[in-house]
Design a protein around this motif. Structure first.
Motif, PDB file in Angstrom:
ATOM      1  N   LYS A  41      -9.438  -1.254  -2.477  1.00 26.28           N
ATOM      2  CA  LYS A  41      -9.823  -1.765  -1.156  1.00 26.28           C
ATOM      3  C   LYS A  41     -10.242  -3.231  -1.240  1.00 26.28           C
ATOM      4  O   LYS A  41     -10.284  -3.917  -0.243  1.00 26.28           O
ATOM      5  N   LYS A  79      -0.824   6.396   5.125  1.00 28.21           N
ATOM      6  CA  LYS A  79      -0.588   7.735   4.550  1.00 28.21           C
ATOM      7  C   LYS A  79       0.146   8.615   5.557  1.00 28.21           C
ATOM      8  O   LYS A  79       1.045   9.370   5.199  1.00 28.21           O
ATOM      9  N   ILE A 128      -5.356   2.826  -4.556  1.00 29.69           N
ATOM     10  CA  ILE A 128      -5.288   1.637  -3.709  1.00 29.69           C
ATOM     11  C   ILE A 128      -6.653   0.949  -3.802  1.00 29.69           C
ATOM     12  O   ILE A 128      -7.682   1.569  -3.530  1.00 29.69           O
ATOM     13  N   ASP A 140     -10.518   1.964   5.292  1.00 26.55           N
ATOM     14  CA  ASP A 140      -9.953   3.312   5.137  1.00 26.55           C
ATOM     15  C   ASP A 140      -8.983   3.654   6.259  1.00 26.55           C
ATOM     16  O   ASP A 140      -7.976   4.322   6.036  1.00 26.55           O
ATOM     17  N   ILE A 165       0.847  -1.203   0.000  1.00 30.29           N
ATOM     18  CA  ILE A 165       0.000   0.000   0.000  1.00 30.29           C
ATOM     19  C   ILE A 165       0.879   1.248   0.000  1.00 30.29           C
ATOM     20  O   ILE A 165       0.664   2.198  -0.759  1.00 30.29           O
ATOM     21  N   ILE A 192      -5.527   2.502   5.497  1.00 30.89           N
ATOM     22  CA  ILE A 192      -4.889   3.280   4.423  1.00 30.89           C
ATOM     23  C   ILE A 192      -4.481   4.653   4.950  1.00 30.89           C
ATOM     24  O   ILE A 192      -3.382   5.144   4.680  1.00 30.89           O
TER      25      ILE A 192
END
Ligand code: ADP
Ligand code: MG
Length: 485
Positions: free
Chosen positions: A82, A302, A80, A295, A70, A298
């Protein structure tokens, strides 16, 4: 237009190239087992029953490998997904004990993205990323221990890989080379792959075709497997493209096949006709559930992202006034970029960059040491540049001070102070030296006044020498001109 044009007898041709890059994921254990990924262990030391393909063993997905994929996807400005799925890629090979490789096919974890490359002529270009998927590596067959037997080392079997597939966007060997260097620095910045092509942790398959300039669509391509250096990738593209052009110009056709690049001859030779994708009889991996990401995960990744080379480059150009080329040299490795930043901020950054790329890198090379082992700290290089910009020492003395710093590790202020190297900027003191030089060389003074103005350089040299290199050269020039005219 930065593409490479190949002139044929009847037409101009352009190169079309796409790359598939296998990157070994940095993680302590393998993708579907707890065995170690340590490089350099004894043969078959790191092999679990899962990696050995024992009947009835079940894979368990390593979350770290997923996170690394990722992170890399985000670094490639990519989507990306899911939802993704694992698939079995079935083939028989001695170093693949399961008889299949767990990979991803229809639903990869990462979709389309792009990487910006900077070219030598100052232009830049975005290279499209088609996808990134994760899969397990195979073992290694060893044929050079015995003349009659082959051996298998399964240490690498099951190690996590990211396969990154680009769009056919390269139009020259240079573009492909720039991309590989950029990709290598992205994964190194992110800590997702060590990027060492010579150790096989980054391996590149090169797809090449050609087409007439202005032609729509693409022609048949050939693939060169496992080319293991940037230089060889570039050579392989050029020699394969030239072979295609020659074939077409002579009325021949190109058939899709897998070829091998031979660094010794600089040419490619046929390995096998390409198996079509459906020969692998891909089907969804029944031992693993689809991979569904939330989410929150991810977002968490980030938040862990470091500043990538491209953003750093832009900052160096914008904030520090470096040229894009200098910025890209300094940003190729994160360690170098961070060292430079420590040295440059608050000082004349362009001068720091010149010192770093010149004398400093030369010093590391000569001493065969790494950046971390440098006797000169970034703070001290910054201070050295300050001494020059504030006219405390001149450029020539700075070179001497640098040499002493490289030997002793001392700060430049201390060296200048202790050795009395401060530049002489006192007009009266410089004039005194000039008067001596003029008095001692009446012939040259006469020649100069008689029109031989080229002697100016010689006079400057004499004065600098008499001042033991410490006089300010600009002032010497000015005062000499006055006194000699
Ligand atoms: P496959 O499904 O056979 O692996 P892909 O469409 O995935 O083929 O493409 C594999 C790689 O080949 C990609 O990097 C792509 O950019 C490149 N490629 C595809 N077509 C061409 C072509 N005509 N010439 C050069 N490279 C190509
Ligand atoms: Mg493919």
């Amino acid at each position: 237009m930065t593409g490479m044009i190949i002139e044929g007898k009847t037409a101009k041709w352009e190169i079309v190239c796409g790359l598939e890059i296998h990157c070994q994921i940095i993680s302590k254990s393998k993708m579907f087992s707890g065995a170690s990924t340590h490089y350099g262990s004894d043969a078959n030391e790191n092999v679990s029953f899962i990696d050995a393909g024992m009947p009835g063993m079940l894979p368990t997905l390593n979350e770290q490998c997923v996170r690394q994929a990722i992170k890399t996807g985000l670094g490639l400005n990519a989507k990306i997904n899911k939802y993704s799925e694992f698939a079995r890629k079935n083939y028989f090979y001695a170093d693949l004990p399961q008889g299949y490789q767990i990979s991803q096919f229809k639903y990869p974890i990462v979709g389309e993205g792009f990487v910006k490359i900077d070219l030598e002529d100052g232009s830049s270009k975005n290279i499209g990323i088609e996808r990134l998927h994760i899969e397990q590596d195979a073992g290694k067959s060893i044929h050079d221990i015995s003349p009659t037997k082959s051996f298998i080392d399964l240490n690498r079997a099951g190690v996590g890989l990211m396969e990154i597939v680009t769009k056919p966007d390269f139009r020259s060997p240079e573009e492909a080379g720039a991309f590989l260097r950029e990709l290598r620095s992205i994964v190194r910045y992110l800590g997702t792959c060590d990027g060492n092509m010579d150790e096989g942790s980054m391996r590149c398959d090169v797809n090449v075709s050609v087409r007439k300039v202005g032609e729509e669509g693409f022609r048949t391509r050939n693939e060169m497997k496992n080319v293991n250096s940037v230089k060889f990738v570039m050579q392989a593209i050029e020699s394969e493209a030239r072979r295609h052009v020659e074939t077409y110009e002579n009325g021949g056709t190109i058939e899709q096949e897998t070829r091998q690049f031979d660094p010794a001859t600089g040419k490619t030779k046929v390995m096998r006709k390409k198996e079509f994708a459906h020969d692998y009889r891909y089907f969804p991996e029944p031992d693993l559930l689809p991979l569904v990401l939330d989410d929150a995960m991810i977002e968490e990744i980030k938040a862990e992202m470091v500043e990538l080379p491209d953003a750093k480059k832009a900052r160096f150009v914008h904030d520090l006034g470096l040229t894009p080329y200098d910025a890209s040299v300094l940003c190729e490795s994160r360690e170098t970029a961070e060292w430079f930043e420590k040295a440059a901020y608050g000082h004349d950054a362009k001068k720091v960059a010149n010192w770093m790329m010149g004398d400093f890198f030369a010093m590391l090379n000569e001493k065969k040491i790494t950046l971390e082992e440098s006797p000169i700290s970034p703070e001290n290089l910054g201070k050295l540049v300050d001494l020059i910009t504030s006219n405390v020492i001149n450029g020539k003395t700075a070179k001497d001070v640098f040499e002493i710093m490289a030997e002793t590790g001392d700060s430049p202020d201390k060296i200048v102070e202790e050795r009395g190297l401060k530049q002489v900027t006192d007009t009266a003191a410089i004039e005194a030296v000039i008067d001596e030089v003029i008095a001692a060389n009446p012939d040259n003074v006469a020649a100069y006044r008689g029109g031989k103005v080229a002697l100016m350089g010689w006079f400057v040299g004499q004065v600098m020498k008499a001042s033991k290199g410490k006089a300010n050269p600009g002032m010497v020039n000015e005062l000499l001109k006055k006194k000699l005219s």
